[in-house]
Design a protein around this motif. Structure first.
Motif, PDB file in Angstrom:
ATOM      1  N   ASP A  11       0.501  -8.315   0.027  1.00  0.00           N
ATOM      2  CA  ASP A  11       0.934  -7.455   1.124  1.00  0.00           C
ATOM      3  C   ASP A  11       1.245  -6.047   0.611  1.00  0.00           C
ATOM      4  N   PHE A  12       0.961  -5.808  -0.660  1.00  0.00           N
ATOM      5  CA  PHE A  12       1.094  -4.501  -1.287  1.00  0.00           C
ATOM      6  C   PHE A  12      -0.240  -4.193  -1.950  1.00  0.00           C
ATOM      7  N   ILE A  13      -0.953  -3.222  -1.426  1.00  0.00           N
ATOM      8  CA  ILE A  13      -2.320  -2.926  -1.847  1.00  0.00           C
ATOM      9  C   ILE A  13      -2.353  -1.613  -2.618  1.00  0.00           C
ATOM     10  N   VAL A  14      -3.040  -1.615  -3.746  1.00  0.00           N
ATOM     11  CA  VAL A  14      -3.219  -0.391  -4.526  1.00  0.00           C
ATOM     12  C   VAL A  14      -4.473   0.320  -4.021  1.00  0.00           C
ATOM     13  N   ALA A  15      -4.308   1.552  -3.583  1.00  0.00           N
ATOM     14  CA  ALA A  15      -5.435   2.334  -3.067  1.00  0.00           C
ATOM     15  C   ALA A  15      -6.414   2.624  -4.211  1.00  0.00           C
ATOM     16  N   PRO A  16      -7.696   2.715  -3.902  1.00  0.00           N
ATOM     17  CA  PRO A  16      -8.696   2.968  -4.947  1.00  0.00           C
ATOM     18  C   PRO A  16      -8.651   4.391  -5.499  1.00  0.00           C
ATOM     19  N   ARG A  17      -7.873   5.252  -4.876  1.00  0.00           N
ATOM     20  CA  ARG A  17      -7.782   6.648  -5.299  1.00  0.00           C
ATOM     21  C   ARG A  17      -6.315   7.048  -5.352  1.00  0.00           C
ATOM     22  N   ASP A  18      -5.982   7.925  -6.275  1.00  0.00           N
ATOM     23  CA  ASP A  18      -4.614   8.433  -6.401  1.00  0.00           C
ATOM     24  C   ASP A  18      -4.447   9.640  -5.482  1.00  0.00           C
ATOM     25  N   TYR A  19      -3.576   9.506  -4.502  1.00  0.00           N
ATOM     26  CA  TYR A  19      -3.337  10.579  -3.542  1.00  0.00           C
ATOM     27  C   TYR A  19      -2.042  11.336  -3.826  1.00  0.00           C
ATOM     28  N   SER A  20      -1.420  11.113  -4.976  1.00  0.00           N
ATOM     29  CA  SER A  20      -0.109  11.698  -5.226  1.00  0.00           C
ATOM     30  C   SER A  20      -0.119  13.224  -5.240  1.00  0.00           C
ATOM     31  N   MET A  21      -1.227  13.827  -5.589  1.00  0.00           N
ATOM     32  CA  MET A  21      -1.311  15.295  -5.641  1.00  0.00           C
ATOM     33  C   MET A  21      -2.109  15.846  -4.462  1.00  0.00           C
ATOM     34  N   GLN A  22      -2.359  15.048  -3.467  1.00  0.00           N
ATOM     35  CA  GLN A  22      -3.249  15.394  -2.347  1.00  0.00           C
ATOM     36  C   GLN A  22      -2.868  16.701  -1.670  1.00  0.00           C
ATOM     37  N   PHE A  23      -1.603  16.869  -1.283  1.00  0.00           N
ATOM     38  CA  PHE A  23      -1.235  18.038  -0.504  1.00  0.00           C
ATOM     39  C   PHE A  23      -0.173  18.880  -1.204  1.00  0.00           C
TER      40      PHE A  23
ATOM     41  N   GLN B 243       1.440  -2.759   2.954  1.00  0.00           N
ATOM     42  CA  GLN B 243       1.903  -1.508   2.377  1.00  0.00           C
ATOM     43  C   GLN B 243       0.916  -1.054   1.319  1.00  0.00           C
ATOM     44  N   LEU B 244       0.839   0.266   1.140  1.00  0.00           N
ATOM     45  CA  LEU B 244      -0.135   0.843   0.221  1.00  0.00           C
ATOM     46  C   LEU B 244       0.550   1.586  -0.914  1.00  0.00           C
ATOM     47  N   ASP B 245      -0.025   1.453  -2.099  1.00  0.00           N
ATOM     48  CA  ASP B 245       0.359   2.296  -3.227  1.00  0.00           C
ATOM     49  C   ASP B 245      -0.715   3.363  -3.323  1.00  0.00           C
ATOM     50  N   VAL B 246      -0.367   4.581  -2.911  1.00  0.00           N
ATOM     51  CA  VAL B 246      -1.342   5.665  -2.907  1.00  0.00           C
ATOM     52  C   VAL B 246      -1.136   6.621  -4.081  1.00  0.00           C
ATOM     53  N   GLY B 247      -0.393   6.159  -5.073  1.00  0.00           N
ATOM     54  CA  GLY B 247      -0.189   6.953  -6.277  1.00  0.00           C
ATOM     55  C   GLY B 247       1.065   7.791  -6.249  1.00  0.00           C
ATOM     56  N   ALA B 248       1.830   7.739  -5.209  1.00  0.00           N
ATOM     57  CA  ALA B 248       3.030   8.567  -5.088  1.00  0.00           C
ATOM     58  C   ALA B 248       4.245   7.892  -5.710  1.00  0.00           C
ATOM     59  N   GLY B 249       4.066   6.711  -6.258  1.00  0.00           N
ATOM     60  CA  GLY B 249       5.166   6.028  -6.915  1.00  0.00           C
ATOM     61  C   GLY B 249       5.956   5.113  -6.014  1.00  0.00           C
ATOM     62  N   GLY B 250       5.666   5.097  -4.758  1.00  0.00           N
ATOM     63  CA  GLY B 250       6.400   4.239  -3.831  1.00  0.00           C
ATOM     64  C   GLY B 250       5.459   3.528  -2.891  1.00  0.00           C
ATOM     65  N   ARG B 251       6.040   2.775  -2.001  1.00  0.00           N
ATOM     66  CA  ARG B 251       5.246   2.031  -1.022  1.00  0.00           C
ATOM     67  C   ARG B 251       5.112   2.857   0.251  1.00  0.00           C
ATOM     68  N   GLN B 252       3.903   3.021   0.697  1.00  0.00           N
ATOM     69  CA  GLN B 252       3.618   3.726   1.946  1.00  0.00           C
ATOM     70  C   GLN B 252       3.246   2.709   3.010  1.00  0.00           C
TER      71      GLN B 252
END
Length: 160
Positions: free
Chosen positions: A146-158, A108-117
């Motif tokens: 098994d929970f990876i923090v993405a190197p970039r914050d995608y929370s504001m992506q779209f 699972q990824l932490d892409v900055g949205a506050g939850g697990r993706q």
């Protein structure tokens, strides 16, 4: 007459053929074997429809990075029309997703949205962005996470 033809007719390439360098998995069993059979590398699976425009964008990125990541990541594609079980099993609600597995386990990824993706559900901007993400996933997986923090914050992506 055939004798008047100057040579073979040039072949027209179909758009789908451009992605032939990415191995495709055609069944749930093949996907399961690919994910569980690889013990030393991260397995990255793009799940979606080959002709979806966003899928085509991410496929171009994946095709571009195959040789750069082949020592640490195995890349595959799965067409959801052939393997609809993937949508149900991973509870996918988007046209496509890029999922990462390590030793048979979905990362699972932490892409900055506050939850697990479960994975990436938008087209990445390019080669370097995927390489950075793949490096973070591989490093985290090798450390037993098994929970990876993405190197970039995608929370504001779209958000517009």
């Amino acid at each position: 007459p055939l004798a008047e033809r100057p040579g073979p007719r040039p072949r027209r390439r179909c758009v789908a053929m451009a992605f032939s360098s990415l191995p495709a998995l055609h069944s749930a069993f093949a996907m399961d074997q690919a994910v569980t059979g690889e013990q030393s590398k991260v397995v990255c699976v793009r799940v979606g429809q080959e002709f979806d425009p966003e899928c085509m964008k991410i496929d171009e990125v994946l095709k571009d990075v195959v040789s750069a990541v082949e020592s640490m990541v195995s890349l595959y594609t799965v067409d959801v029309r052939e393997v609809p079980e993937c949508v149900q099993e991973f509870q996918l609600e988007t046209p496509f997703a890029v999922l990462f597995f390590y030793r048979g386990k979905l990362l699972q990824l932490d892409v900055g949205a506050g939850g697990r993706q479960k994975g990436i559900t938008w087209p990445l901007s390019g080669r370097q962005e995927f390489l950075d993400l793949a490096e973070a996933v591989v490093r985290g997986a090798q450390q037993g996470r098994d929970f990876i923090v993405a190197p970039r914050d995608y929370s504001m992506q779209f958000r517009y």
